[in-house]
Motif scaffolding. Structure first.
Motif, PDB file in Angstrom:
ATOM      1  N   LEU A 193       2.887 -53.695  -7.074  1.00  0.00           N
ATOM      2  CA  LEU A 193       1.902 -52.180  -6.494  1.00  0.00           C
ATOM      3  C   LEU A 193       0.876 -52.419  -7.665  1.00  0.00           C
ATOM      4  O   LEU A 193       0.806 -51.955  -8.840  1.00  0.00           O
ATOM      5  N   VAL A 194      -0.628 -51.513  -6.564  1.00  0.00           N
ATOM      6  CA  VAL A 194      -1.007 -50.690  -7.284  1.00  0.00           C
ATOM      7  C   VAL A 194      -0.763 -49.517  -7.188  1.00  0.00           C
ATOM      8  O   VAL A 194      -1.343 -49.005  -5.952  1.00  0.00           O
ATOM      9  N   GLY A 195      -1.034 -48.713  -8.162  1.00  0.00           N
ATOM     10  CA  GLY A 195      -0.114 -47.268  -7.658  1.00  0.00           C
ATOM     11  C   GLY A 195      -0.667 -45.716  -8.274  1.00  0.00           C
ATOM     12  O   GLY A 195      -0.679 -45.774 -10.003  1.00  0.00           O
ATOM     13  N   THR A 196      -1.810 -45.146  -8.285  1.00  0.00           N
ATOM     14  CA  THR A 196      -2.528 -44.122  -8.191  1.00  0.00           C
ATOM     15  C   THR A 196      -1.018 -42.601  -7.674  1.00  0.00           C
ATOM     16  O   THR A 196      -1.994 -41.610  -8.156  1.00  0.00           O
ATOM     17  N   ARG A 197      -0.044 -43.326  -7.547  1.00  0.00           N
ATOM     18  CA  ARG A 197       0.742 -41.417  -7.773  1.00  0.00           C
ATOM     19  C   ARG A 197       2.398 -42.024  -8.093  1.00  0.00           C
ATOM     20  O   ARG A 197       2.686 -43.491  -7.734  1.00  0.00           O
ATOM     21  N   MET A 198       2.823 -41.210  -9.279  1.00  0.00           N
ATOM     22  CA  MET A 198       3.638 -41.765  -9.994  1.00  0.00           C
ATOM     23  C   MET A 198       4.960 -42.389  -9.665  1.00  0.00           C
ATOM     24  O   MET A 198       5.615 -42.536  -9.686  1.00  0.00           O
ATOM     25  N   HIS A 199       5.282 -41.273  -8.518  1.00  0.00           N
ATOM     26  CA  HIS A 199       6.159 -41.684  -7.504  1.00  0.00           C
ATOM     27  C   HIS A 199       6.819 -42.671  -6.555  1.00  0.00           C
ATOM     28  O   HIS A 199       7.269 -43.333  -6.716  1.00  0.00           O
ATOM     29  N   SER A 200       5.179 -43.034  -6.855  1.00  0.00           N
ATOM     30  CA  SER A 200       5.144 -44.212  -6.246  1.00  0.00           C
ATOM     31  C   SER A 200       5.403 -45.447  -6.879  1.00  0.00           C
ATOM     32  O   SER A 200       5.984 -46.763  -6.454  1.00  0.00           O
ATOM     33  N   CYS A 201       4.924 -45.743  -8.310  1.00  0.00           N
ATOM     34  CA  CYS A 201       5.326 -46.263  -9.097  1.00  0.00           C
ATOM     35  C   CYS A 201       7.159 -45.991  -9.766  1.00  0.00           C
ATOM     36  O   CYS A 201       7.634 -47.281  -8.851  1.00  0.00           O
ATOM     37  N   VAL A 202       7.752 -45.384  -9.250  1.00  0.00           N
ATOM     38  CA  VAL A 202       9.052 -45.474  -9.422  1.00  0.00           C
ATOM     39  C   VAL A 202       9.864 -45.982  -7.815  1.00  0.00           C
ATOM     40  O   VAL A 202      10.895 -46.526  -7.997  1.00  0.00           O
ATOM     41  N   PHE A 203       9.849 -44.663  -6.769  1.00  0.00           N
ATOM     42  CA  PHE A 203       9.425 -45.574  -5.568  1.00  0.00           C
ATOM     43  C   PHE A 203       9.383 -47.254  -5.637  1.00  0.00           C
ATOM     44  O   PHE A 203      10.931 -48.017  -5.311  1.00  0.00           O
ATOM     45  N   ALA A 204       8.762 -47.992  -6.242  1.00  0.00           N
ATOM     46  CA  ALA A 204       8.697 -49.609  -6.491  1.00  0.00           C
ATOM     47  C   ALA A 204       9.112 -49.862  -7.123  1.00  0.00           C
ATOM     48  O   ALA A 204      10.334 -50.863  -6.949  1.00  0.00           O
ATOM     49  N   ARG A 205       9.474 -49.559  -8.141  1.00  0.00           N
ATOM     50  CA  ARG A 205      10.412 -50.007  -8.938  1.00  0.00           C
ATOM     51  C   ARG A 205      12.005 -50.019  -8.550  1.00  0.00           C
ATOM     52  O   ARG A 205      12.931 -51.439  -8.481  1.00  0.00           O
ATOM     53  N   ALA A 206      11.878 -48.988  -7.923  1.00  0.00           N
ATOM     54  CA  ALA A 206      13.403 -48.915  -6.613  1.00  0.00           C
ATOM     55  C   ALA A 206      13.741 -50.484  -6.310  1.00  0.00           C
ATOM     56  O   ALA A 206      14.972 -50.746  -5.860  1.00  0.00           O
ATOM     57  N   ALA A 207      12.550 -50.646  -5.601  1.00  0.00           N
ATOM     58  CA  ALA A 207      12.377 -51.201  -4.646  1.00  0.00           C
ATOM     59  C   ALA A 207      12.017 -52.775  -5.512  1.00  0.00           C
ATOM     60  O   ALA A 207      12.293 -53.839  -4.697  1.00  0.00           O
ATOM     61  N   GLY A 208      12.407 -52.914  -6.190  1.00  0.00           N
ATOM     62  CA  GLY A 208      11.970 -53.937  -6.685  1.00  0.00           C
ATOM     63  C   GLY A 208      10.721 -54.824  -7.119  1.00  0.00           C
ATOM     64  O   GLY A 208      10.678 -56.041  -7.474  1.00  0.00           O
ATOM     65  N   THR A 209      10.174 -54.035  -7.327  1.00  0.00           N
ATOM     66  CA  THR A 209       8.838 -54.191  -6.997  1.00  0.00           C
ATOM     67  C   THR A 209       7.635 -54.191  -8.252  1.00  0.00           C
ATOM     68  O   THR A 209       7.540 -53.320  -8.962  1.00  0.00           O
ATOM     69  N   PRO A 210       7.271 -55.026  -8.607  1.00  0.00           N
ATOM     70  CA  PRO A 210       6.530 -54.604 -10.421  1.00  0.00           C
ATOM     71  C   PRO A 210       4.985 -53.579  -9.926  1.00  0.00           C
ATOM     72  O   PRO A 210       4.843 -54.176  -8.904  1.00  0.00           O
ATOM     73  N   PHE A 211       4.763 -53.660 -10.897  1.00  0.00           N
ATOM     74  CA  PHE A 211       3.188 -52.198 -10.562  1.00  0.00           C
ATOM     75  C   PHE A 211       2.449 -52.653 -11.385  1.00  0.00           C
ATOM     76  O   PHE A 211       2.819 -52.252 -12.936  1.00  0.00           O
ATOM     77  N   VAL A 212       1.131 -51.761 -11.834  1.00  0.00           N
ATOM     78  CA  VAL A 212       0.094 -51.354 -12.548  1.00  0.00           C
ATOM     79  C   VAL A 212      -0.231 -49.937 -12.175  1.00  0.00           C
ATOM     80  O   VAL A 212      -0.349 -49.722 -10.720  1.00  0.00           O
ATOM     81  N   ALA A 213       0.153 -49.081 -12.892  1.00  0.00           N
ATOM     82  CA  ALA A 213      -0.226 -47.758 -12.536  1.00  0.00           C
ATOM     83  C   ALA A 213      -1.523 -47.777 -12.678  1.00  0.00           C
ATOM     84  O   ALA A 213      -2.178 -47.647 -14.009  1.00  0.00           O
ATOM     85  N   ILE A 214      -2.071 -46.355 -12.137  1.00  0.00           N
ATOM     86  CA  ILE A 214      -3.405 -45.551 -12.598  1.00  0.00           C
ATOM     87  C   ILE A 214      -3.012 -44.233 -13.272  1.00  0.00           C
ATOM     88  O   ILE A 214      -3.171 -43.077 -11.942  1.00  0.00           O
ATOM     89  N   ALA A 215      -2.590 -43.562 -14.223  1.00  0.00           N
ATOM     90  CA  ALA A 215      -2.492 -42.969 -13.997  1.00  0.00           C
ATOM     91  C   ALA A 215      -3.695 -41.719 -13.587  1.00  0.00           C
ATOM     92  O   ALA A 215      -4.898 -41.177 -14.999  1.00  0.00           O
ATOM     93  N   TYR A 216      -4.088 -41.019 -12.812  1.00  0.00           N
ATOM     94  CA  TYR A 216      -4.646 -40.569 -12.400  1.00  0.00           C
ATOM     95  C   TYR A 216      -5.538 -38.650 -12.972  1.00  0.00           C
ATOM     96  O   TYR A 216      -6.117 -38.452 -13.070  1.00  0.00           O
ATOM     97  N   ASP A 217      -4.257 -37.871 -13.261  1.00  0.00           N
ATOM     98  CA  ASP A 217      -3.998 -36.378 -14.443  1.00  0.00           C
ATOM     99  C   ASP A 217      -4.148 -37.334 -15.931  1.00  0.00           C
ATOM    100  O   ASP A 217      -3.959 -36.197 -16.373  1.00  0.00           O
ATOM    101  N   GLU A 218      -4.265 -38.069 -16.274  1.00  0.00           N
ATOM    102  CA  GLU A 218      -3.586 -38.375 -17.251  1.00  0.00           C
ATOM    103  C   GLU A 218      -2.571 -37.803 -18.322  1.00  0.00           C
ATOM    104  O   GLU A 218      -2.516 -37.004 -19.650  1.00  0.00           O
TER     105      GLU A 218
END
Length: 435
Positions: free
Chosen positions: A342-367
């Motif tokens: 996953l390329v995730g620009t939503r913080m919770h999308s990254c949490v949900f992806a990890r719950a699904a066993g999916t590695p992610f690259v996060a983009i912190a839009y509001d930092e």
């Protein structure tokens, strides 16, 4: 007969943001398990006048509550004149005027509570009456941001509209699941110190926020950090489903995107996503799903999607899929479970992806502080800031995760499980229904 005790949840928000939907479901469940005989009422950030029109956005959470109603601030000014939202000065004026109306309403109620009880039975004061009759108030924390100017203070007033009357009435308040940026504006610092000092417990959801609130109020005896409430949903998913290993999944990746950012930052963001799509194709990915993490009409991602589609149109055999509808949190996690990365620009999308066993690259839009939630279980090297995003670095990170993502999933499992196990700390065991 003893009256039923009431817990009032303040500042509930739209379910069309799946992150908020997960937080709210978790908070309600936590309150019900802690106080099984109590009535649980929700007071939303939607103004009482616009709450009926927000019905479609609040259905999931409202079904879990005993009762629900709109918040205190009238929001018809910006609602009736959407053009004002495009003009910062006019939008600020509307915000200030609505805040003044709120203070007038509160003053009338506080004075009339002792003198005019019959008059105060009107619909106009329903939200204030709910606050007045609550035995315990749980204030669902927001992202308390720093804007670098007077807007920080105005925003602080806006975000505390529903809790101020509770302070005036001497109610017991627990602030839960909040994130605090490093607040530097002097008036805003004083105001936040006042708010924090009047909360019985202050619970923040990330390590950076804990540092920031401890600077704001150095002597508060009951400040703590607990995992983001969304981890409870992740724990439920893990009990019901077993996500397949990455090697057994199709050649699919996912993007979650945002409209955040302007000018060069925004152009760079779109360039990086387009470059990422092309690079993923070279790594064997054949489809990219644009996951509908936020489906709220006022937070549409249409411009970003259009830009990516136009610029990836030259990639034959590499469809960019945009599922329709409004998937639940569970359905969204299962969608991530089909993906390799996953390329995730939503913080919770990254949490949900990890719950699904999916590695992610996060983009912190509001930092802001909330992104440090991810670093509690995931390597910081895969968490990028929007303002300094590098397409080259993004490609390098994706290569690592496509080739050896399963290793990072396995290494992060103990940390992720520990966060799930601590979710109940969002409502500290020292919190009681009676003082």
């Amino acid at each position: 007969m003893e009256k039923t005790k009431k817990v009032l949840l303040l500042d509930l928000w739209t379910d069309d943001n799946r992150g908020d939907a997960a937080l709210q479901a978790s908070l309600i469940d936590l309150v019900r398990r802690r106080f099984p005989s109590a009535e649980v009422v929700g007071l939303y950030r939607f103004g009482r006048n616009e709450f009926p029109s927000a019905a479609a956005e609040t259905t999931l959470t409202r079904e879990l509550l005993d009762r629900s109603l709109g918040g205190l601030r009238l929001t018809w000014l910006t609602g009736a004149l959407p053009r004002w939202q495009k003009c910062r000065s006019a939008g600020l004026a509307a915000n200030v005027f609505a805040t003044i109306l709120f203070f007038i309403d509160t003053a009338v109620y506080m004075i009339g509570r002792a003198l005019l009880r019959r008059a105060l039975s009107s619909e106009r004061f329903q939200s204030l009456r709910e606050i007045d009759s609550a035995d315990l108030i749980v204030w669902k924390g927001k992202n308390f941001r720093e804007y670098g100017n007077g807007t920080t203070f105005i925003r602080a007033l806006s975000l505390s509209i529903n809790v101020l009357p509770a302070l005036l009435m001497g109610k017991r308040i627990v602030l839960a699941n909040a994130s605090f940026w490093n607040i530097t504006h002097p008036l805003a610092r004083l105001y936040y110190r006042f708010l924090l000092g009047n909360c019985e417990f202050v619970v923040v959801r990330d390590p950076h926020s804990l540092e920031h609130v401890q600077k704001l109020h150095r002597t508060h005896p009951r400040m703590t950090q607990a995992p983001d409430l969304s981890f409870r949903v992740c724990g439920e998913y893990a009990q019901r489903y077993t996500a397949p290993p990455l090697a057994q999944r199709g050649d699919i990746a996912a993007f979650t995107i945002t409209e955040w950012g302007e000018g060069k930052i925004r152009d760079n963001y779109v360039d990086a996503l387009v470059t990422a799509a092309r690079h993923l194709r070279s790594l064997g990915i054949k489809e990219i799903i644009v996951a509908p993490q936020v489906t709220r009409a006022r937070e549409t991602n249409a411009h970003t999607v259009r830009a990516i589609v136009e610029r990836t149109g030259s990639l034959p055999g590499m469809p960019l899929l945009m599922p329709e509808g409004t998937p639940s949190v569970g359905e969204l996690i299962r969608a991530y479970a089909r993906c390799r990365v996953l390329v995730g620009t939503r913080m919770h999308s990254c949490v949900f992806a990890r719950a699904a066993g999916t590695p992610f690259v996060a983009i912190a839009y509001d930092e802001g502080a909330k992104w440090s939630i991810l670093s509690e279980f995931w390597p910081k090297v895969f968490i990028n800031n929007l303002s300094t995003l590098s397409a080259t670095s993004l490609q390098r990170q994706l290569t690592i995760l496509v080739e050896s993502g399963q290793t990072h999933i396995q290494n992060s499992q103990p940390l992720f499980d520990r966060l799930i196990a601590r979710v109940e700390e969002n409502l500290p065991f020292g919190v009681k229904l009676t003082p």
